[in-house]
Design a protein around this motif. Structure first.
Motif, PDB file in Angstrom:
ATOM      1  N   THR A  47       0.820  -1.027  -0.049  1.00 17.44           N
ATOM      2  CA  THR A  47       0.087  -0.007   0.057  1.00 17.44           C
ATOM      3  C   THR A  47       0.993   1.364   0.051  1.00 17.44           C
ATOM      4  OG1 THR A  47      -1.694  -1.152   1.361  1.00 17.44           O
ATOM      5  CG2 THR A  47      -1.977   0.868   0.836  1.00 17.44           C
ATOM      6  N   TRP A  48       1.886   1.504   0.967  1.00 18.04           N
ATOM      7  CA  TRP A  48       2.524   2.565   1.075  1.00 18.04           C
ATOM      8  C   TRP A  48       4.066   2.446   0.731  1.00 18.04           C
ATOM      9  CZ3 TRP A  48      -0.615   1.161   5.336  1.00 18.04           C
ATOM     10  CH2 TRP A  48       0.228   0.277   6.277  1.00 18.04           C
ATOM     11  N   ASP A  50       5.790   3.573  -1.667  1.00 15.49           N
ATOM     12  CA  ASP A  50       6.317   5.028  -2.309  1.00 15.49           C
ATOM     13  C   ASP A  50       7.011   5.417  -0.988  1.00 15.49           C
ATOM     14  OD1 ASP A  50       5.872   4.381  -4.905  1.00 15.49           O
ATOM     15  OD2 ASP A  50       3.992   5.593  -4.741  1.00 15.49           O
ATOM     16  N   GLU A  51       6.107   5.451   0.202  1.00 18.02           N
ATOM     17  CA  GLU A  51       6.617   6.010   1.364  1.00 18.02           C
ATOM     18  C   GLU A  51       7.828   5.213   2.048  1.00 18.02           C
ATOM     19  OE1 GLU A  51       3.446   7.848   4.051  1.00 18.02           O
ATOM     20  OE2 GLU A  51       2.309   6.834   2.770  1.00 18.02           O
ATOM     21  N   HIS A  55       6.759   6.069   6.172  1.00 17.77           N
ATOM     22  CA  HIS A  55       5.244   5.871   6.727  1.00 17.77           C
ATOM     23  C   HIS A  55       5.467   5.847   8.455  1.00 17.77           C
ATOM     24  CE1 HIS A  55       1.883   3.436   7.831  1.00 17.77           C
ATOM     25  NE2 HIS A  55       1.424   4.412   7.153  1.00 17.77           N
ATOM     26  N   VAL A 202      -2.437   2.806  10.603  1.00 24.74           N
ATOM     27  CA  VAL A 202      -2.231   4.268  10.020  1.00 24.74           C
ATOM     28  C   VAL A 202      -2.517   5.333  11.310  1.00 24.74           C
ATOM     29  CG1 VAL A 202      -2.740   3.867   7.708  1.00 24.74           C
ATOM     30  CG2 VAL A 202      -4.590   4.610   9.350  1.00 24.74           C
TER      31      VAL A 202
END
Length: 232
Positions: A47-48, A50-51, A55, A202
């Motif tokens: 999901t994240w 790219d982070e 994150h 999150v």
């Protein structure tokens, strides 16, 4: 003689019961931490992606900002932010500094010749470290939120006792099954925020988790006191 033999057994049973409950709570907290780390690792690769490690790093900053903005005062401690940071520092020191994990991770990032696989593993371990800090901050917030559960419980019990007296003097009906259902939901409403909030993947404002469960906890107390036997 029979009375002397039974007394130590009852004390032992009481102590062992509470020890068992404390150990169960510790196990659940460790499982919540493990779940948080696994979810973070899965998210880093899905999901994240790219982070990446940012994150979990940003989650630490966000959780502290929630604490600094909305939990500046507490009935339990004078400085909630310092309290949370102290818990996070102690957990970090015990789990990663004393064990040598943090030192090994630092050497890997400083080593320019480290392979891609090695650095990837190091990034995942560092993400776990950040998640542990988030876990510690949230654990501190949950302990600071305990008075909210107490207040809802007091209000619910007072209102429930008033309604019980009204039901008693107006010859209201007994609802034994509803009483037992409400009684079972009380511990669930108290334990659920610890599991849900600690393992949430999150950043989320603590009030979005704590207040609904505290309200349900108070409603459960109200239902139990309201539906308790008319005559004792």
């Amino acid at each position: 003689m029979a009375q002397k033999d039974n007394h130590p057994r009852s004390n032992k049973g009481f102590i062992s019961t509470w020890i068992s409950r404390i150990m169960t709570m510790i196990v659940w907290l460790l499982l919540a931490l493990l779940m948080s780390i696994i979810i973070e690792w899965v998210g880093m690769n899905t999901t994240w992606r790219d982070e990446g490690i940012n994150h979990s790093r940003n989650m630490v900053k966000t959780e502290l900002s929630y604490l600094n903005k909305d939990f500046q005062k507490s009935l339990l401690v004078q400085r909630p932010v310092e309290y949370a940071e102290d818990i996070a520092a102690k957990m970090h020191n015990a789990m990663y500094v004393k064990t040598g994990i943090m030192g090994a991770i630092t050497k890997i990032f400083q080593d320019t010749g480290a392979g891609k696989v090695t650095k990837t593993i190091a990034e995942h371990v560092l993400a776990a470290i950040y998640v542990t800090q988030v876990f510690a901050i949230r654990l501190a917030i949950l302990t600071l939120a305990l008075p909210a559960f107490f207040i809802f419980a007091v209000v619910g019990s007072v209102e429930g006792l008033v309604q019980r007296d009204i039901r008693k003097w107006s010859v209201g009906r007994e609802h034994a099954s509803l009483y037992h259902h409400a009684k079972r939901w009380i511990p669930i409403c108290f334990i659920a925020p610890w599991v849900v909030y600690l393992a949430f993947p999150v950043s989320i404002h603590p009030n979005a988790v704590i207040l609904p469960f505290a309200l349900l906890f108070g409603i459960g107390i109200f239902m139990v006191t309201y539906l308790f036997k008319k005559y004792i």
